[in-house]
Design a protein around this motif. Sequence first.
Motif, short mmCIF file in Angstrom:
data_model
loop_
_atom_site.label_atom_id
_atom_site.label_comp_id
_atom_site.label_asym_id
_atom_site.label_seq_id
_atom_site.Cartn_x
_atom_site.Cartn_y
_atom_site.Cartn_z
N GLN A 21 0.81 -1.22 0.00
CA GLN A 21 0.00 0.00 0.00
C GLN A 21 0.84 1.27 0.00
N LYS A 60 -2.21 5.00 -3.92
CA LYS A 60 -2.67 3.93 -4.83
C LYS A 60 -4.18 3.81 -4.72
N ALA A 61 -4.88 4.11 -5.79
CA ALA A 61 -6.36 4.04 -5.79
C ALA A 61 -6.85 3.83 -7.22
N ASP A 63 -9.20 2.31 -8.60
CA ASP A 63 -10.62 2.31 -8.92
C ASP A 63 -11.34 3.58 -8.50
N ALA A 64 -10.61 4.55 -7.95
CA ALA A 64 -11.25 5.80 -7.53
C ALA A 64 -11.44 6.71 -8.74
N LYS A 65 -12.51 7.50 -8.68
CA LYS A 65 -12.77 8.47 -9.75
C LYS A 65 -12.06 9.79 -9.49
N ILE A 103 -11.44 10.72 -1.02
CA ILE A 103 -11.48 9.67 -2.02
C ILE A 103 -12.91 9.57 -2.52
N ASP A 104 -13.09 9.94 -3.77
CA ASP A 104 -14.45 10.06 -4.32
C ASP A 104 -15.34 10.83 -3.36
N ASP A 105 -14.80 11.96 -2.89
CA ASP A 105 -15.50 12.92 -2.04
C ASP A 105 -15.80 12.44 -0.63
N VAL A 106 -15.23 11.31 -0.21
CA VAL A 106 -15.35 10.90 1.19
C VAL A 106 -14.08 11.34 1.93
N VAL A 108 -11.34 11.07 4.42
CA VAL A 108 -10.70 10.00 5.20
C VAL A 108 -9.29 10.43 5.60
N PRO A 111 -3.97 6.70 4.93
CA PRO A 111 -3.49 5.46 5.56
C PRO A 111 -1.98 5.43 5.72
N ASP B 63 -20.69 9.48 -3.84
CA ASP B 63 -20.00 9.36 -5.14
C ASP B 63 -19.14 8.11 -5.25
N LYS B 65 -18.30 4.14 -5.74
CA LYS B 65 -18.89 3.02 -6.52
C LYS B 65 -19.07 1.79 -5.65
N ASP B 104 -14.08 2.31 -2.74
CA ASP B 104 -13.60 2.04 -4.10
C ASP B 104 -12.24 1.34 -4.05
N VAL B 106 -9.89 1.26 -1.90
CA VAL B 106 -8.78 1.84 -1.14
C VAL B 106 -9.02 1.56 0.34
N PRO B 111 -13.61 7.14 9.33
CA PRO B 111 -13.52 8.48 9.94
C PRO B 111 -14.39 8.62 11.19
N TRP B 121 -0.25 0.38 10.17
CA TRP B 121 -0.92 1.65 9.84
C TRP B 121 -1.90 1.99 10.93
#
Lengths: 377, 377
Positions: A21, A60-61, A63-65, A103-106, A108, A111, B63, B65, B104, B106, B111, B121
């Motif tokens: 990661q 590393k992400a 699959d994130a948009k 991450i996609d607007d969340v 966090v 890590p 947002d 997936k 997604d 990650v 939170p 971590w």
Amino acid sequence: MNKIISLLMLHMLCLAPAAAQFGGPRVDESTLPGKRGELNVRNAMYPRILPDNRVEFKIKAPDAKKVQVDLGKKYDLTRNADGEWTGTTEPVMSGFNYYALFIDDVRVADPAAESFYGSGWMSSGIEIPYPAGVTDFYIADVPHGDIRMKRYFSATAGDWRKMYIYCPPGYDASKESYPVLYLQHGGGEDERGWAQQGRTDVIMDNLIAKGQAVPMLIVMTDGNTRDFEASLLKECIPFVEKNFRVKTDRESRALAGLSMGGIHTLNVGIPHPELFAYLGVFSSGWWANASPFGGGGNDNEKYYTMLKEKKELYNKQFKQLWLSMGGKEDIAYNNCQVMMKRFDEIGIKYTYFDTPGGHTWPVWRESLLKFAPLLFK
Amino acid sequence: MNKIISLLMLHMLCLAPAAAQFGGPRVDESTLPGKRGELNVRNAMYPRILPDNRVEFKIKAPDAKKVQVDLGKKYDLTRNADGEWTGTTEPVMSGFNYYALFIDDVRVADPAAESFYGSGWMSSGIEIPYPAGVTDFYIADVPHGDIRMKRYFSATAGDWRKMYIYCPPGYDASKESYPVLYLQHGGGEDERGWAQQGRTDVIMDNLIAKGQAVPMLIVMTDGNTRDFEASLLKECIPFVEKNFRVKTDRESRALAGLSMGGIHTLNVGIPHPELFAYLGVFSSGWWANASPFGGGGNDNEKYYTMLKEKKELYNKQFKQLWLSMGGKEDIAYNNCQVMMKRFDEIGIKYTYFDTPGGHTWPVWRESLLKFAPLLFK
């Protein structure tokens, strides 16, 4: 079977997932820009701090948009072919800074970094190097005190709480009693703030070693309580005076806090000049207007009335009414200006210290560094 | 302007973002199922623990997936019309459990919860209630010791480190010297593990109050170092014996650890029966095969040779060679079984304690609860 056990044990020892990661311990760091953040978790190669204090991120992400870093200002990261999102911030202020990933607007925590209780959640923290020659905030080879975590039941809060107590070098070996600074965190933080984000023990060990501050205890309590005055006066102070070798006269007692803790300091310190000879108000001040939490605005008039009625007593008894501010960009600047204007009208003496940086931990570390040497002399 | 300041101050006091993100303090909790996790951050209404110890999650991520919870087993959450992802796990084991969210794909900390250094971590942690009548792991109205955070420079590691030291109730007021248990964390953890995830002070305060354990110091050090033997014997033990009132004979010194810390315990304790009278090995055992980190396999033969050559001395001098295991589902089970078989062949005496739960903190808390009462009597 042995192989399976090996893999399980490998997983158990948790190096593999971290390595995957975080870019891994096997990466040759000399090939990477700048240096690892000192608050990165073990094996995390990113975030990295560049020589000009810009911060480079790689997350590393695949699959994130969308991936963003929020370091006071939000930065959009860019996805590369490996599904890593990279980006570099503008130069960041020296010292401790909260930050978050989106991450996609969340929102966090990163890590890859240590987490710190701030803004009401476990936020990420990054430590930006201080300029060469600034040594006050770094551990040095000097005598070290310690920080003690003590549990106590708070009747006013109705639950078990923790108190952090800094004891200066030599406390255990000595027979003498020490003065005490009660030091409060800000809103969305708790008793951990000054110990972790604030590096209180490091700052004090260094000041004491240089003879710039007298050895003192510093008590960090949880200010998130329905009745802070009762919790401090009826619970925390008696607990400390019962369990530690401390002086109990007002000349040996100080109260200070940042932001919300500064308001706590004013609301308890002003009505109780018989208890505290020193008040420190960092990045704070009474609400210039009605507070969204109740109080503020006209509710503060009772304090101004106290100050008016016993002006001479306050000016005589407070050895320090010390106000600090992180410059005009500090969100508490206006409240403090309004309060100082009222102090001036009444004729209440105070000291004002202003340092750039806004409403941030670098400013509060600097405030403690300047305030502590004024105490108990 | 006042309004803007209010909003800024509101943001600064950090209640609004937390409220929005976590379902908010204004939610009427009586309308929600179960109860808030006790490790939820202030204002976080989720995760919630149902009466049968299933855990219900609700995460706002309009947002995203895909959102999953990993609590040892991965659960897919389901998106509702408000963009909240919800789901309920199977019943979770009582005590402390690490967990993570996958947003997604990650891996991030939740939170809404406190974070704990584990698996390399800052992982999320959730505390599942113990069955009625199990009080050992809860703070009680008994005399409390404290945990002291001390900084020291580790020459073997080449950096400043922290040591956590549990001091029993009455330590400061007493003049006597105390025995010491050196207690090591597992891989991917550090000195914080036993203090936070392990609730070492709570377990010991309760045991001591019941007269089931003798008052002792418990020293928790950072085992992530190139040469653990040198760091423990040349740095940590001398530091503790210089700075605390402790007994320094072998009969008053114990060494224990979990997982990787159990291997540390064996690798230092077996060559040094002159230093430790008690060894505790929790969820561990020498690698049955070559270790992916070097060592293991044939490298362990040197220890078995020591045991063979001085069998009588070991059987006479070790007051406890105590092994605990989290049942067959513990990933260290096989290594421990192989090691015990070798002990049996050699004729080395040991005690084996097995409790279900696998390679987890509930098992390690239980191990400390059973091991500590055997010490220094």
